[in-house]
Motif scaffolding. Structure first.
Motif, mmCIF file in Angstrom:
data_model
loop_
_atom_site.group_PDB
_atom_site.id
_atom_site.type_symbol
_atom_site.label_atom_id
_atom_site.label_comp_id
_atom_site.label_asym_id
_atom_site.label_seq_id
_atom_site.Cartn_x
_atom_site.Cartn_y
_atom_site.Cartn_z
ATOM 1 N N VAL A 45 115.641 0.968 4.475
ATOM 2 C CA VAL A 45 116.685 1.395 3.542
ATOM 3 C C VAL A 45 117.278 0.156 2.882
ATOM 4 C CG1 VAL A 45 118.928 2.547 3.344
ATOM 5 C CG2 VAL A 45 117.210 3.431 4.921
ATOM 6 N N ASN A 46 117.533 0.273 1.576
ATOM 7 C CA ASN A 46 118.167 -0.777 0.771
ATOM 8 C C ASN A 46 117.356 -2.071 0.697
ATOM 9 O OD1 ASN A 46 120.351 0.895 0.096
ATOM 10 N ND2 ASN A 46 121.322 0.427 2.040
ATOM 11 N N LYS A 47 116.044 -1.937 0.789
ATOM 12 C CA LYS A 47 115.135 -3.077 0.590
ATOM 13 C C LYS A 47 114.150 -2.711 -0.504
ATOM 14 C CE LYS A 47 116.225 -5.924 4.004
ATOM 15 N NZ LYS A 47 116.530 -7.309 3.903
ATOM 16 N N TYR A 48 113.708 -3.730 -1.240
ATOM 17 C CA TYR A 48 112.702 -3.560 -2.287
ATOM 18 C C TYR A 48 111.348 -3.976 -1.739
ATOM 19 C CZ TYR A 48 116.874 -3.940 -5.268
ATOM 20 O OH TYR A 48 118.102 -3.777 -5.839
ATOM 21 N N ASN A 49 110.314 -3.231 -2.095
ATOM 22 C CA ASN A 49 108.955 -3.617 -1.755
ATOM 23 C C ASN A 49 108.188 -3.687 -3.078
ATOM 24 O OD1 ASN A 49 106.633 -4.240 -0.317
ATOM 25 N ND2 ASN A 49 106.137 -2.088 0.059
ATOM 26 N N VAL A 50 107.832 -4.901 -3.489
ATOM 27 C CA VAL A 50 107.123 -5.096 -4.753
ATOM 28 C C VAL A 50 105.627 -5.027 -4.478
ATOM 29 C CG1 VAL A 50 106.737 -6.662 -6.692
ATOM 30 C CG2 VAL A 50 109.015 -6.520 -5.642
ATOM 31 N N LEU A 51 104.956 -4.155 -5.208
ATOM 32 C CA LEU A 51 103.526 -3.907 -5.021
ATOM 33 C C LEU A 51 102.767 -4.334 -6.275
ATOM 34 C CD1 LEU A 51 103.941 -0.202 -3.886
ATOM 35 C CD2 LEU A 51 103.601 -2.146 -2.370
#
Length: 77
Positions: A67-73
């Motif tokens: 929660v409240n984290k970004y995962n850049v793909l």
């Protein structure tokens, strides 16, 4: 940890100079929060695929994004 909002998403994209070569995956709770902000801002209208500043925003279905984290793909075009 600060809650992810539509404004926070825009700032993250701009601050990191992200382009359409990536997508962002969010925890389902964070995704729902951003979508609700987007709907409020855009008169309950949303495009598919869901994009902010040309970056596709996805809901994580793997359970790997906190929660409240970004995962850049890397985006596949």
């Amino acid at each position: 940890m600060e809650k992810i909002t539509l404004d926070a998403m825009r700032n993250f994209i701009l601050d990191n100079e992200l382009t359409d070569t990536v997508a962002i995956s969010l925890h389902p709770d964070s995704f729902d929060s951003v979508v609700m902000d987007y709907l409020d801002t855009n008169g309950n209208q949303i495009e598919r695929p869901f994009e902010i500043l040309g970056i596709e925003i996805l809901q994580d279905e793997s359970g790997n994004v906190p929660v409240n984290k970004y995962n850049v793909l890397d985006a596949v075009k």
